[in-house]
Scaffold this active site. Sequence first.
Site, PDB file in Angstrom:
ATOM      1  N   THR A  35      29.888  51.072  26.243  1.00  0.00           N
ATOM      2  CA  THR A  35      31.209  50.698  25.722  1.00  0.00           C
ATOM      3  C   THR A  35      31.125  50.259  24.258  1.00  0.00           C
ATOM      4  O   THR A  35      32.151  50.181  23.589  1.00  0.00           O
ATOM      5  CB  THR A  35      31.843  49.564  26.552  1.00  0.00           C
ATOM      6  OG1 THR A  35      30.953  48.451  26.580  1.00  0.00           O
ATOM      7  CG2 THR A  35      32.127  50.025  27.974  1.00  0.00           C
ATOM      8  N   TYR A 148      32.673  41.878  37.294  1.00  0.00           N
ATOM      9  CA  TYR A 148      32.483  41.122  36.052  1.00  0.00           C
ATOM     10  C   TYR A 148      32.323  39.631  36.346  1.00  0.00           C
ATOM     11  O   TYR A 148      31.357  39.010  35.913  1.00  0.00           O
ATOM     12  CB  TYR A 148      33.685  41.356  35.138  1.00  0.00           C
ATOM     13  CG  TYR A 148      33.528  40.808  33.738  1.00  0.00           C
ATOM     14  CD1 TYR A 148      32.584  41.344  32.870  1.00  0.00           C
ATOM     15  CD2 TYR A 148      34.342  39.781  33.268  1.00  0.00           C
ATOM     16  CE1 TYR A 148      32.445  40.861  31.573  1.00  0.00           C
ATOM     17  CE2 TYR A 148      34.214  39.299  31.976  1.00  0.00           C
ATOM     18  CZ  TYR A 148      33.271  39.843  31.139  1.00  0.00           C
ATOM     19  OH  TYR A 148      33.140  39.364  29.840  1.00  0.00           O
TER      20      TYR A 148
END
Length: 328
Positions: A35, A148
Site C-alpha cells: 500500500t 487491523y
Amino acid sequence: MTNLVAGGAGLLGSHLVDLLLDRGEEVVVIDNLLTGRMENLSHRADHPGLTFVRADLLEPLVPEITDRSFDRVYHLASPASPMHYAAYPIETLLVNSAGTRTLLDLARKNGARFVLASTSEVYGDPAVHPQVETYWGNVNPNGPRSCYDEGKRFGEAMSMAHRRTHGTDVRIARIFNTYGPRSDPDDGRVVPAFCVQALNGEPLTVFGDGSRTRSFCYVTDLVDGLARLMSVDEPRERVMNIGNPSEVTIGELARVVIDVTGSASTITHHQVPVDDPIRRCPDITIARRELGWEPTTPLREGLIRTLRYFRATQGPGNPAASRVELAS
Ligand code: UDP
C-alpha cells in the site's frame, strides 16, 4: 544515528523519513509497496542518507538489512485505511504479528530502540471518551476491522512480551487519524476522499448523518510525536496516544473542505460501514507531559496544505482541480 523505518513509503513513514534525514540521520526504509507508494520518497531519491529496500517483512530479512546495524527501529509497516486492510486482511494480521516479532528480534540483536505504530483502533468503538491509555477497548474480535484492530493489539502484546522476556527497549504509539500531503487519494479515507471529491466538484460522500466524530492530526505533527517518543532516554511511559485532541464531526469536516475549496460540491449521505466507531478523540495528557508534544497545525491550515498536494498531483489530468483557488 541509523534508523530502520519499516513502511517508510507510506504517508507517515515518508514524512518520518523526511524528518530524520533533515536531522542528518541515516535512514534505511524497508517496504513491500503493498500500500506504500514509491512516489512518496521520490523527492529523496538521490539523498545519500537514504537506502530503500523493497522487501516483505514476512520473508526472512534480506542481507541489506541484516548486514547493517541500527540504533532505532520504527515499525510503521501495515495497511492502515479501512479499505486497504479489508482488501488485505491476512497480510494485515501477519505484518502486525509475525512482522512485529521479526522487527523486535532485529532491534534486540542491534540493542536498538523500537517504536511500534499502534492505533486508536485498539480502543474499537470506545465506551470511554476521550480515550485514555488505560482504557482496554471495545473491539469486535472477528468483524471486518478485526484484522487491523486485533493485529495491532497482538503487536502491542508481542512488543511488551519482548520487553518482559528480553528487555527490548520498546515504545508504543497509539496513532489517531492522520492526514496530509501524500495521502493516497484512492485509499477511501475520509480526508483524501473529501479533498478529491471537492476538487472535482463531485458530491462529498458522508457515511451516516455526519454526526460521527474523528480527531484529525496533521502528518508532520504526528511524526514529530513519533520521533520524540523514540528520543526519550528513560521512558516512564511506554504506551501513549499520539493524535489531535480536537474532535470534529464528519459533517463539519465536509463543510470545511467545501468552504476552503469554494467547491460547488454538495453532500450526499451513504450507509455507515460495519463496526465504524461512533466517536474518537485522544486524551494526550501523557504525550504532553512525557514528550512535551502536542499538535500545532489547525485543521483548516492542514487541509489547505493537503488540498494543494492533491491539486498539484491530480491537476495535470484534471483541469477542474487545477482551476480551484484555495481559501487562505
Ligand atoms: N467516512 C465518510 N465518508 C468517506 C469515508 C469515510 O463519511 O468517504 C467516515 C467513516 O465512516 C468514519 C470517518 O469518516 O466515520 C473516518 O473514516 P476513515 O476511513 O477515514 O478512517 P477510520 O477512522 O474509520 O479508520
